[in-house]
Design an enzyme around this catalytic site. Structure first.
Site, PDB file in Angstrom:
ATOM      1  N   ASN A   1       3.461 -43.261 -48.626  1.00 42.88           N
ATOM      2  CA  ASN A   1       3.781 -41.814 -48.736  1.00 42.88           C
ATOM      3  C   ASN A   1       3.635 -41.170 -47.627  1.00 42.88           C
ATOM      4  OD1 ASN A   1       3.886 -39.068 -49.617  1.00 42.88           O
ATOM      5  ND2 ASN A   1       2.107 -39.070 -50.994  1.00 42.88           N
TER       6      ASN A   1
ATOM      7  N   LYS B   1       9.292 -42.946 -62.875  1.00 41.35           N
ATOM      8  CA  LYS B   1       8.796 -42.348 -64.154  1.00 41.35           C
ATOM      9  C   LYS B   1       9.504 -40.928 -64.460  1.00 41.35           C
ATOM     10  CE  LYS B   1       4.197 -42.984 -63.592  1.00 41.35           C
ATOM     11  NZ  LYS B   1       2.742 -43.248 -64.052  1.00 41.35           N
TER      12      LYS B   1
ATOM     13  N   SER C   1       2.114 -30.783 -54.235  1.00 40.83           N
ATOM     14  CA  SER C   1       1.071 -30.332 -55.077  1.00 40.83           C
ATOM     15  C   SER C   1       0.320 -29.076 -54.599  1.00 40.83           C
ATOM     16  CB  SER C   1      -0.161 -31.509 -55.018  1.00 40.83           C
ATOM     17  OG  SER C   1       0.213 -32.682 -55.424  1.00 40.83           O
TER      18      SER C   1
ATOM     19  N   SER D   1      -2.145 -35.273 -61.489  1.00 41.06           N
ATOM     20  CA  SER D   1      -0.913 -34.989 -60.652  1.00 41.06           C
ATOM     21  C   SER D   1       0.545 -35.714 -60.962  1.00 41.06           C
ATOM     22  CB  SER D   1      -1.316 -35.809 -59.403  1.00 41.06           C
ATOM     23  OG  SER D   1      -1.070 -37.240 -59.103  1.00 41.06           O
TER      24      SER D   1
ATOM     25  N   GLU E   1       1.035 -31.059 -43.794  1.00 41.99           N
ATOM     26  CA  GLU E   1      -0.526 -30.786 -44.491  1.00 41.99           C
ATOM     27  C   GLU E   1      -1.316 -31.707 -43.833  1.00 41.99           C
ATOM     28  OE1 GLU E   1      -1.003 -32.753 -48.149  1.00 41.99           O
ATOM     29  OE2 GLU E   1       1.041 -32.916 -48.465  1.00 41.99           O
TER      30      GLU E   1
ATOM     31  N   THR F   1      -1.714 -45.617 -52.142  1.00 42.36           N
ATOM     32  CA  THR F   1      -0.385 -44.603 -51.962  1.00 42.36           C
ATOM     33  C   THR F   1      -0.605 -43.876 -50.686  1.00 42.36           C
ATOM     34  OG1 THR F   1      -1.609 -42.917 -53.360  1.00 42.36           O
ATOM     35  CG2 THR F   1      -0.125 -44.284 -54.585  1.00 42.36           C
TER      36      THR F   1
ATOM     37  N   CYS G   1       3.255 -31.382 -49.939  1.00 45.14           N
ATOM     38  CA  CYS G   1       4.582 -32.235 -49.574  1.00 45.14           C
ATOM     39  C   CYS G   1       6.068 -31.129 -49.548  1.00 45.14           C
ATOM     40  CB  CYS G   1       4.767 -33.367 -50.334  1.00 45.14           C
ATOM     41  SG  CYS G   1       3.103 -34.604 -50.489  1.00 45.14           S
TER      42      CYS G   1
ATOM     43  N   HIS H   1      10.649 -36.878 -54.063  1.00 42.82           N
ATOM     44  CA  HIS H   1       9.686 -36.888 -53.480  1.00 42.82           C
ATOM     45  C   HIS H   1       9.020 -38.207 -54.136  1.00 42.82           C
ATOM     46  CE1 HIS H   1       5.947 -36.641 -51.745  1.00 42.82           C
ATOM     47  NE2 HIS H   1       5.345 -36.268 -53.075  1.00 42.82           N
TER      48      HIS H   1
END
Ligand code: HMG
Length: 388
Positions: free
Chosen positions: A275, A242, A308, A201, A79, A152, A111, A233
């Site tokens: 990332n 999480k 995303s 997000s 991307e 990030t 991603c 990811h």
């Protein structure tokens, strides 16, 4: 016939920023970056590295002469591509010395691009069992200095050789997918920095994960107890944690303990790189296989890909006997250990550097970059790549 991952290469630039120091510079409690976000170091790319050079450096690490003759498709997930028309895959095809009777194309869906590439490669190899496909995931994640997304960021590339009779991971044929038109993270054509609705997000990531996981279970009859590990990811390492929390209770207590341990192993590289967008899931797989406890033949690994915008996919694969022989853990650890730490001022300076946008030429200081493949400059609006 089994199809899957035969080799995995990885490259990240030779600069990093220490997250504790970044937190101090941003008047933030370091606990937020180190624990709340879960990142210790963040890779920073010099101007001599872009998505093409990083992908080529990752590819050169794994391809031997036989592979270069067998590869007939190069799929480049990114991307942060460098040209609106020409695909990065064509440059990498040349820089990596792949035989000319090949297809080369770039794929974009945030991603998710490299995962789409792997699935396309599976279909291609099912029809052409002698073929090998080079899949690349390469990106520079940039949100902006002092932005919410700053901790990030990251930079790096993963190269995967997909083939029949793979030596590392045989991919299962079943997948579960979800596409929904949402605006959680995006980057308009005019901007080199991403825009993001951070909270949304995170929520979308978890919603996509639970949806595709539930569908995967329904389709396959498999449960969490059938998984030796799940790789995510990882936009930052707390994110996967999480998402995992949302389903971990489905496993028996014993399996929960082992899955949690495997999760810690699967974030080893990501927490010191940051990332890398398209490559992040595969960097997590690499962490698990290179830095984790040895897993047994046939152990099943679940993989959650999220891009995303958004597309999510859950798929899986089983480990091949002797996979350890084909891992390059020592080399990757050495690459990470040999990086140079940047002061916050140096990082900010590099962050603000960019290539000319007015058509003027630039020659870059390639001798300062230890990577084999570098961007040497731009002349007549043409990027000049060299393999030292
Ligand atoms: P923020 O608002 O700066 O942070 O944004 P926060 O206030 O939400 O805090 C983050 C966590 O740190 C919280 O924990 C705090 O409690 C904790 P959580 O509630 O999440 O468990 N915290 C502390 N912990 C310990 N000690 C302390 C402390 N202080 C706070 N002292 C955010 C964070 C991630 C949203 C931001 O950095 C961001 O916008 N990042 C970019 C977007 C992103 O990565 N989203 C992830 C999902 S989308 C995705 O994965 C796709 C993507 O890769 C792009 C693509 O597909 O191409 C991004």
């Amino acid at each position: 016939m089994e199809i899957g991952i035969d080799k995995i290469g990885f490259y990240t630039p030779h600069f990093y920023v220490d997250m504790e120091k970044l937190a101090h510079a941003r008047d933030t409690d370091p606990g937020k970056y180190l624990v709340g976000i879960g990142q210790e170091k963040m890779a920073v790319a010099p101007t001599t590295q872009d998505s093409v050079t990083m992908a080529a450096n990752a590819a050169l690490e794994i391809l031997d002469d036989e592979d270069k003759q067998a590869v007939d498709m190069v799929l480049f997930g990114t991307e942060t591509g460098v040209d609106h028309s020409k695909s990065g895959a064509v440059w990498v095809h040349h820089l990596a010395g792949i035989q000319p009777r090949a297809r080369a194309v770039e794929l974009k869906q945030a991603c998710y691009g490299a995962t789409a590439a792997i699935q396309l490669a599976m279909g291609h190899i099912a029809l052409n069992p002698e073929s090998k496909v080079l899949v690349l995931g390469s990106d520079i994640a940039k949100y902006g200095l002092r932005s919410g997304g700053e901790p990030t960021q990251g930079a790096g590339a993963v190269a995967l050789l997909i083939s029949a009779n793979p030596r590392i991971l045989a991919l299962d044929k079943e997948q579960a997918l979800l596409t929904e038109d949402i605006m959680d993270f995006w980057r308009p054509i005019h901007s080199d920095k991403a825009f993001v609705d951070g909270k949304f997000s995170n929520e979308s990531y978890i919603k996509f994960f639970t949806t595709v996981w539930n569908e995967y279970k329904e389709k396959t009859g498999r449960t969490l107890d059938d998984m030796a590990a799940i790789c995510f990811h990882l936009p930052y390492t707390k994110m996967g944690r999480k998402a995992f929390r949302a389903i971990i209770d489905e496993a028996s207590e014993e399996v929960q303990e082992s899955l949690k341990q495997r999760y810690e192993e699967s974030i080893a590289y990501n927490k010191v790189v940051g990332n890398i967008y398209t490559g992040s899931l595969y960097l997590s797989l690499l962490s698990l296989l290179e830095q984790g406890e040895e897993l047994t033949e046939g152990a099943r690994i679940g993989l959650f890909s999220y891009g995303s915008g958004a597309v999510g996919e859950f798929f899986s694969g089983t480990l091949k006997a002797g996979y350890q022989q084909y891992m390059l853990g020592e080399k990757h650890q050495e690459m990470l250990d040999n990086r140079k730490e940047l002061s916050i001022e140096e990082y900010e300076d590099i962050f603000e550097q960019s290539l000319p946008t007015d058509g003027s030429a630039i020659e870059l200081e390639v001798e300062k970059d230890p990577a084999p493949v570098v961007l040497a400059g731009v002349r007549d609006e043409i990027r000049e790549y060299i393999n030292k």
